[in-house]
Design a protein around this motif. Structure first.
Motif, PDB file in Angstrom:
ATOM      1  N   PRO A 190       0.822  -1.202   0.000  1.00  0.00           N
ATOM      2  CA  PRO A 190       0.000   0.000   0.000  1.00  0.00           C
ATOM      3  C   PRO A 190       0.854   1.249   0.000  1.00  0.00           C
ATOM      4  O   PRO A 190       2.048   1.213   0.291  1.00  0.00           O
ATOM      5  CB  PRO A 190      -0.798  -0.121   1.307  1.00  0.00           C
ATOM      6  N   ILE A 191       0.214   2.344  -0.326  1.00  0.00           N
ATOM      7  CA  ILE A 191       0.903   3.628  -0.375  1.00  0.00           C
ATOM      8  C   ILE A 191       0.550   4.423   0.868  1.00  0.00           C
ATOM      9  O   ILE A 191      -0.621   4.658   1.154  1.00  0.00           O
ATOM     10  CB  ILE A 191       0.496   4.419  -1.631  1.00  0.00           C
ATOM     11  N   ASN A 192       1.544   4.828   1.622  1.00  0.00           N
ATOM     12  CA  ASN A 192       1.329   5.707   2.764  1.00  0.00           C
ATOM     13  C   ASN A 192       1.600   7.134   2.332  1.00  0.00           C
ATOM     14  O   ASN A 192       2.700   7.446   1.902  1.00  0.00           O
ATOM     15  CB  ASN A 192       2.269   5.347   3.922  1.00  0.00           C
ATOM     16  N   THR A 193       0.619   7.987   2.451  1.00  0.00           N
ATOM     17  CA  THR A 193       0.787   9.384   2.084  1.00  0.00           C
ATOM     18  C   THR A 193       0.792  10.217   3.353  1.00  0.00           C
ATOM     19  O   THR A 193      -0.254  10.462   3.937  1.00  0.00           O
ATOM     20  CB  THR A 193      -0.359   9.842   1.154  1.00  0.00           C
ATOM     21  N   ASP A 194       1.958  10.600   3.798  1.00  0.00           N
ATOM     22  CA  ASP A 194       2.071  11.378   5.023  1.00  0.00           C
ATOM     23  C   ASP A 194       1.753  12.836   4.748  1.00  0.00           C
ATOM     24  O   ASP A 194       2.027  13.355   3.680  1.00  0.00           O
ATOM     25  CB  ASP A 194       3.482  11.276   5.601  1.00  0.00           C
ATOM     26  N   CYS A 195       1.199  13.498   5.741  1.00  0.00           N
ATOM     27  CA  CYS A 195       0.888  14.906   5.565  1.00  0.00           C
ATOM     28  C   CYS A 195       2.175  15.719   5.568  1.00  0.00           C
ATOM     29  O   CYS A 195       3.165  15.360   6.201  1.00  0.00           O
ATOM     30  CB  CYS A 195      -0.054  15.397   6.668  1.00  0.00           C
ATOM     31  N   ILE A 196       2.149  16.821   4.858  1.00  0.00           N
ATOM     32  CA  ILE A 196       3.334  17.669   4.732  1.00  0.00           C
ATOM     33  C   ILE A 196       3.642  18.365   6.043  1.00  0.00           C
ATOM     34  O   ILE A 196       4.786  18.456   6.471  1.00  0.00           O
ATOM     35  CB  ILE A 196       3.101  18.699   3.620  1.00  0.00           C
ATOM     36  N   GLU A 197       2.609  18.849   6.672  1.00  0.00           N
ATOM     37  CA  GLU A 197       2.828  19.632   7.875  1.00  0.00           C
ATOM     38  C   GLU A 197       2.633  18.769   9.104  1.00  0.00           C
ATOM     39  O   GLU A 197       1.543  18.251   9.351  1.00  0.00           O
ATOM     40  CB  GLU A 197       1.834  20.805   7.914  1.00  0.00           C
ATOM     41  N   ASP A 198       3.690  18.560   9.853  1.00  0.00           N
ATOM     42  CA  ASP A 198       3.591  17.781  11.079  1.00  0.00           C
ATOM     43  C   ASP A 198       3.015  18.653  12.176  1.00  0.00           C
ATOM     44  O   ASP A 198       3.381  19.805  12.338  1.00  0.00           O
ATOM     45  CB  ASP A 198       4.974  17.263  11.489  1.00  0.00           C
TER      46      ASP A 198
ATOM     47  N   SER B 273      -3.528   9.444  12.843  1.00  0.00           N
ATOM     48  CA  SER B 273      -2.157   9.039  12.495  1.00  0.00           C
ATOM     49  C   SER B 273      -1.456  10.047  11.604  1.00  0.00           C
ATOM     50  O   SER B 273      -0.284   9.861  11.261  1.00  0.00           O
ATOM     51  CB  SER B 273      -2.174   7.674  11.798  1.00  0.00           C
ATOM     52  N   LYS B 274      -2.177  11.104  11.189  1.00  0.00           N
ATOM     53  CA  LYS B 274      -1.628  12.108  10.270  1.00  0.00           C
ATOM     54  C   LYS B 274      -1.112  11.468   8.992  1.00  0.00           C
ATOM     55  O   LYS B 274      -0.185  11.962   8.357  1.00  0.00           O
ATOM     56  CB  LYS B 274      -0.513  12.903  10.952  1.00  0.00           C
ATOM     57  N   THR B 275      -1.686  10.345   8.634  1.00  0.00           N
ATOM     58  CA  THR B 275      -1.269   9.583   7.465  1.00  0.00           C
ATOM     59  C   THR B 275      -2.504   9.014   6.779  1.00  0.00           C
ATOM     60  O   THR B 275      -3.444   8.579   7.449  1.00  0.00           O
ATOM     61  CB  THR B 275      -0.341   8.423   7.874  1.00  0.00           C
ATOM     62  N   LEU B 276      -2.492   9.016   5.456  1.00  0.00           N
ATOM     63  CA  LEU B 276      -3.548   8.374   4.690  1.00  0.00           C
ATOM     64  C   LEU B 276      -3.015   7.087   4.084  1.00  0.00           C
ATOM     65  O   LEU B 276      -1.945   7.078   3.477  1.00  0.00           O
ATOM     66  CB  LEU B 276      -4.043   9.296   3.573  1.00  0.00           C
ATOM     67  N   LEU B 277      -3.750   6.012   4.267  1.00  0.00           N
ATOM     68  CA  LEU B 277      -3.358   4.697   3.752  1.00  0.00           C
ATOM     69  C   LEU B 277      -4.290   4.335   2.609  1.00  0.00           C
ATOM     70  O   LEU B 277      -5.515   4.293   2.784  1.00  0.00           O
ATOM     71  CB  LEU B 277      -3.443   3.656   4.866  1.00  0.00           C
ATOM     72  N   GLU B 278      -3.733   4.103   1.437  1.00  0.00           N
ATOM     73  CA  GLU B 278      -4.552   3.776   0.274  1.00  0.00           C
ATOM     74  C   GLU B 278      -5.147   2.383   0.430  1.00  0.00           C
ATOM     75  O   GLU B 278      -4.437   1.408   0.660  1.00  0.00           O
ATOM     76  CB  GLU B 278      -3.722   3.868  -1.005  1.00  0.00           C
ATOM     77  N   LEU B 279      -6.475   2.280   0.266  1.00  0.00           N
ATOM     78  CA  LEU B 279      -7.182   1.014   0.431  1.00  0.00           C
ATOM     79  C   LEU B 279      -7.585   0.396  -0.900  1.00  0.00           C
ATOM     80  O   LEU B 279      -7.371  -0.782  -1.131  1.00  0.00           O
ATOM     81  CB  LEU B 279      -8.437   1.218   1.287  1.00  0.00           C
ATOM     82  N   CYS B 280      -8.204   1.195  -1.753  1.00  0.00           N
ATOM     83  CA  CYS B 280      -8.753   0.709  -3.007  1.00  0.00           C
ATOM     84  C   CYS B 280      -8.616   1.800  -4.060  1.00  0.00           C
ATOM     85  O   CYS B 280      -8.535   2.994  -3.735  1.00  0.00           O
ATOM     86  CB  CYS B 280     -10.246   0.347  -2.869  1.00  0.00           C
TER      87      CYS B 280
END
Length: 447
Positions: A6-14, A45-52
């Motif tokens: 899967p692709i983890n897309t972390d946010c730019i601003e912590d 989690s400040k992260t988006l995990l691609e599901l589908c």
């Protein structure tokens, strides 16, 4: 073809912890009864995990101007499926995978490639679409949606087999059928409100055909937002009109709101029903209104909107998060606990980007977002119409007629200026026409 990782897309601003403290009540989609549970925490989690994901590409035999980009996506009220409108390809219904109905996910989950379970190949440009508000998959008669499109009446479609149930036709003074520009249900789902160039027409859901009540307006109704008996009508003349709608379907004007620099394309009420959020075309501002004091906006938020395309936004069921896409492909999230996006306006911060989180999700325009009604899942749609660079078009046509010296000279010209045009959005070749589901809840095994 499935993707292994899967692709983890972390946010730019912590930022600091983003635990959702605003809890509400919703219906559990895994059961047929009215079991209630608390809404989950979002963006913790400040992260988006691609599901589908699902994507559309242009056919090899299609014309250049036939581009299958997404124009909007909306979760069904019961959360079992997502409806997306694709330009020149009608309506697609995509089901949520069963393993996402409950529990959590981890970063090792395989990305699902989604297939449409229902595909309605409507011809013509679809102006607007909406789900029946009481839609429940365990009650088949409630599973339907409305569309309004070019040169056609308002149509109701069955969500189980994609068949046309009925039509609601509006006729003008010379008995010509008019296509509605916008459409919505009332909160109870008993009436259909359709917006036209100069009138609002109200249809009884149980009486399809040409029976309607009519209310005159001064400008085209480009979009709707409904809250209890209050109706907000956006217009291409940059204004928003407020109406009180009684039980008989009569409209009483409350007032107009002015503030946008472009035609209003999308609006939505917050869950408390007090605030209204509005966005417009070629307008980088999202305006927050208090309907009790509607003369001026409460707050102004910034997003990228460089075209006339409708860019959707959404508000979480708990009312804490405002989420919007943009023509730059960026997903922006405003957390009410950190930026207080629905509070009064600070004039010194109008030009500042006070967004809480930024997620670079798409390489093309992120034109639609929709938050799942009771799961920490976000649906995003991408794509836009891409103009072909006239310099490259002329070059392709004359390529066989250019000798070596002229070719070198042309390359110098292209290097000097024409290639730079490709950085412009209207000539960009970075096309991405996709529907993606993202996990926006807690992911415990992230490293």
């Amino acid at each position: 073809m499935e993707v292994d990782k899967p692709i983890n897309t972390d946010c730019i601003e912590d930022d600091t912890d983003c635990t959702d403290s605003g809890l509400g009540i919703s219906v559990d989609i895994t059961s047929n009864d009215n079991t209630l549970h608390e809404l989950p925490a979002l963006f913790s989690s400040k992260t988006l995990l691609e599901l589908c994901c699902s994507s559309w590409s242009q056919s090899a035999n299609a014309k250049v101007d036939v581009q299958p980009y997404l124009r909007g996506c909306k979760w069904s009220p019961d959360g079992t499926c997502c409806m997306s409108v694709v330009n020149n390809d009608g309506v697609h219904i995509t089901e949520l995978p069963r393993d996402l109905y409950s529990g959590s996910v981890d970063s090792s989950r395989t990305i699902d490639v989604l297939d449409s379970v229902i595909h309605v190949k409507e011809s013509g440009l679809i102006y607007d679409f909406c789900w029946y508000p009481g839609m429940n998959s365990s009650i088949p008669e409630t599973c339907c949606w409305l569309t309004t499109r070019q040169n056609a009446p308002v149509q109701m479609w069955d969500a189980f087999d994609g068949s046309l149930r009925c039509s609601y036709r509006g006729f003008n003074a010379v008995d010509e059928m008019e296509p509605a520009l916008s459409v919505t249900f009332n909160i109870e789902g008993t009436r259909i409100i359709a917006g036209y160039k100069k009138v609002l027409r109200t249809f009884d859901v149980d009486r399809p055909g040409r029976d309607f009540a009519e209310h005159k307006i001064n400008s085209p109704a480009s979009c709707f937002a409904m809250n209890s008996n209050l109706l907000a009508v956006g217009s291409w003349n940059t204004t928003i009109s407020l109406f009180n709608v009684n039980e008989l379907g009569n409209y009483k004007s409350i007032g107009k709101m002015h503030g946008h620099s472009g035609g209003v394309t999308h609006m939505k009420f917050t869950p408390d029903g007090i605030r209204l959020v509005s966005g417009a075309r070629k307008d980088h501002r999202l305006l927050i209104w208090d309907i009790r004091y509607y003369r001026r906006p409460l707050n102004i938020l910034s997003r990228a909107v460089d075209t006339n395309q409708r860019i959707y936004f959404d508000i979480s069921p708990c009312g804490k998060y405002l989420v919007s896409g943009g023509t730059d492909g960026m997903l922006k999230v405003w957390d009410a606990n950190k930026v207080n996006w629905h509070s009064s306006l600070d004039v010194t911060d109008v030009d500042k980007d006070n967004v809480t989180y930024k997620f670079p999700l798409h390489k093309d325009c992120c034109n639609s977002v929709s938050i799942h009604p009771c799961r920490p899942i976000l649906a995003t749609g991408s794509g836009q119409y891409h103009l072909k660079d006239p310099v490259s078009t002329v070059s392709d046509e004359n390529e066989t007629q250019i000798d070596a010296d002229e070719e070198n000279y042309r390359q110098d010209l292209v290097t000097g200026g024409a290639v730079m045009n490709n950085l412009d959005m209207k000539y960009s070749s970075e096309a991405e026409n996709s529907l993606v589901f993202w996990w926006i809840g807690e992911v415990g095994d992230l490293t």
